[in-house]
Design an enzyme around this catalytic site. Structure first.
Site, PDB file in Angstrom:
ATOM      1  N   SER A 113      44.617  -2.751  11.444  1.00  0.00           N
ATOM      2  CA  SER A 113      44.307  -1.469  11.034  1.00  0.00           C
ATOM      3  C   SER A 113      43.134  -0.922  10.317  1.00  0.00           C
ATOM      4  CB  SER A 113      45.520  -0.766  10.304  1.00  0.00           C
ATOM      5  OG  SER A 113      45.458   0.370   9.719  1.00  0.00           O
ATOM      6  N   ASP A 256      41.370   6.007  11.585  1.00  0.00           N
ATOM      7  CA  ASP A 256      41.344   4.656  10.975  1.00  0.00           C
ATOM      8  C   ASP A 256      41.153   3.592  12.205  1.00  0.00           C
ATOM      9  OD1 ASP A 256      43.984   4.250  11.819  1.00  0.00           O
ATOM     10  OD2 ASP A 256      44.762   3.374  10.342  1.00  0.00           O
ATOM     11  N   ASP A 258      42.814   1.239  14.168  1.00  0.00           N
ATOM     12  CA  ASP A 258      43.515   1.185  15.118  1.00  0.00           C
ATOM     13  C   ASP A 258      43.980   2.644  15.551  1.00  0.00           C
ATOM     14  OD1 ASP A 258      45.152   1.375  12.953  1.00  0.00           O
ATOM     15  OD2 ASP A 258      46.877   0.371  13.806  1.00  0.00           O
ATOM     16  N   ASP A 260      45.847   4.988  14.381  1.00  0.00           N
ATOM     17  CA  ASP A 260      47.240   5.395  14.259  1.00  0.00           C
ATOM     18  C   ASP A 260      47.248   6.370  13.145  1.00  0.00           C
ATOM     19  OD1 ASP A 260      47.197   3.580  12.333  1.00  0.00           O
ATOM     20  OD2 ASP A 260      48.994   2.738  12.618  1.00  0.00           O
TER      21      ASP A 260
END
Length: 467
Positions: A113, A256, A258, A260
């Site tokens: 992440s 961010d 990733d 999500d």
């Protein structure tokens, strides 16, 4: 790798709702291979030792340096159990959730992440994008990985499948913002992908809209050469804010690593509070689904609860953490859930979180109005707040106890960390589940009170211990 070393590695890597740590020092291909095999067994994808056929697992990965090798090792572990692997390759985490939900397969996303470039991790879900956390399978997977999973006689196969096209179609359809829809204006949008997976999904999704897009750092690069992929840190929004002002754009979107999570900047280059975004989306969803339940976590603004009630919905307060919130959404049947950290969860998206869906809701609200974004969100930004303030401390539990004792005469709860509430202010102090940090959020009716409470709590946090 021997069992003891694997057990020691997993003890460090397994967090409350994912696997995360330094890679390859802690999370390497041996760990990934063992976790892959254990995951296949835990989710029922592995072949029956008595001879029954195996199922399949969908695997995606981000652009971090070690991600392709980790994903390959996961596939080796999974297929060693007789299960097949459906590889979607480079993906955002919400793409992985989409594939898991759409194809009804358990899934693993290789990503850390927003963590620094030297880290990597795994986000896991059961078929239908149902979450897996420490208490809902993750500990069992770690234990099974340490014990070892014997390979079957016949290995599964790895096939590649595109998920991006169907994902882009689904998220735009859910919000109703595809080209040809009724809009009042054509928006100019700046996207800062921070060299993360937003550089893959944002162009694909926004190409389906009638918007003018200006990209920042769209090239996938897991070393994050421009700035860290953590939009929660104001320092990482500076380039986006400047670009919005320079371009005369209507809105800026920051993703961010990733992708999500999404953070929003208005036409002035000012951050729109994730709590305000949560309140806005809650109001929109409750117009479509009157009287439904909406979740908000312990650090969202009081305005979120107020807007949910004003919109005829039922607010439910939750701890922080994606697997916890998804489980609560399933339990309550909530139509939407929002976190102040920029995670937004949608019942119509397999109860999963999607930064892109949140961004599309913001764009839809803007194209339906003649007002600039700053005016659209003004009704949702009601109280001054500190933002999230992170402190490194030697003993988080001791510090929290010290703060609790200092405010013993105020209302307190421990739903997630320590929340202290007074008539005109509140604060929450909680330990990060992914980093060695103590996080403070403060909100009050006015700026002076907020600053006073913030400074008093920070003084307590950083108070030196008596010799």
């Amino acid at each position: 790798m021997d069992q003891q070393t694997l057990a020691e590695r997993l003890a460090v890597l397994v967090k409350s709702y994912d696997v995360r740590g330094a890679s390859p020092q802690e999370l390497d291909t041996d760990v990934a291979r063992a976790v892959g095999a254990a995951f296949a067994v835990e989710t029922g994808a592995a072949a029956d030792p008595a001879g029954g056929g195996g199922g399949a697992v969908v695997v995606g990965h981000d652009m971090r340096v070690t991600s392709p090798q980790i994903a390959e090792a996961l596939a080796e572990g999974i297929t060693s159990t007789g299960a097949d692997v459906v590889s979607i390759g480079l993906a955002s985490t919400d793409m992985l959730y989409f594939a898991s939900g759409e194809w009804d397969l358990p899934g693993i996303m290789v990503t850390a992440s927003h963590n620094p470039s030297g880290d990597n991790g795994l986000k896991l879900c059961r078929a239908g994008a149902r979450p897996i956390g420490r208490d809902t399978g993750l500990s069992a997977i770690a234990d099974r990985a340490v014990a070892g999973v014997a390979p079957t006689g016949s290995a599964g196969a790895v096939t590649e499948r595109d998920a991006l096209t169907a994902y882009a179609q689904r998220v735009t359809e859910l919000v109703g913002v595809e080209q040809g829809g009724a809009t009042r204006r054509r928006l100019k949008v700046v996207v800062d992908a921070a060299n993360g997976m937003g550089g893959l999904i944002a162009p694909a999704v926004l190409a389906r809209l009638d918007v003018e897009v200006h990209g920042l750092y769209l090239e996938l690069d897991g070393t994050f050469p421009n700035h860290p992929a953590n939009p929660l840190d104001p320092a990482n929004l500076v380039d986006l804010q400047a670009a919005v002002r320079e371009q005369g754009a209507d809105v800026g979107l920051a993703f961010d690593g990733d992708a999500d999570r999404c953070f929003v900047v208005d036409e002035r280059g000012e951050l729109v509070s994730p709590s305000a975004v949560t309140a806005m989306i809650a109001a929109r969803e409750l117009r479509k689904h009157p009287g439904e339940t909406v979740l908000h976590n312990v650090i969202t603004s009081r305005a979120v609860r107020e807007v949910i009630v004003e919109s005829g919905g039922t607010p439910v307060r939750t701890p922080v953490g994606h697997s916890l919130i998804k489980a609560e959404m399933a339990r309550t049947g909530a139509v939407f859930g929002g976190e102040h950290s920029g995670h937004y969860y949608f019942r119509d998206f397999f109860l999963a979180d999607s930064g892109m869906l949140a961004a599309l809701h913001v764009l839809a609200a803007m194209t339906a109005s003649d007002d600039p974004l700053s005016e659209i969100v003004a009704e949702f930004e009601r109280y001054p707040s500190s933002g999230e303030l992170n402190s490194r401390v030697a003993d988080a539990a001791a510090v929290t106890a010290r703060v609790a004792a200092a405010y013993a005469d105020q209302e307190q709860d421990r739903l997630d960390g320590l929340t202290v509430t007074a008539a005109d202010w509140w604060f929450n102090l909680r330990s990060s589940q992914t980093e060695p940090l103590l996080r403070l959020n403060v909100e009050a009716d006015d700026e002076e009170t907020m600053v006073s409470v913030r400074d008093a709590v920070l003084t307590l946090i950083h108070q030196e211990e008596s010799p």
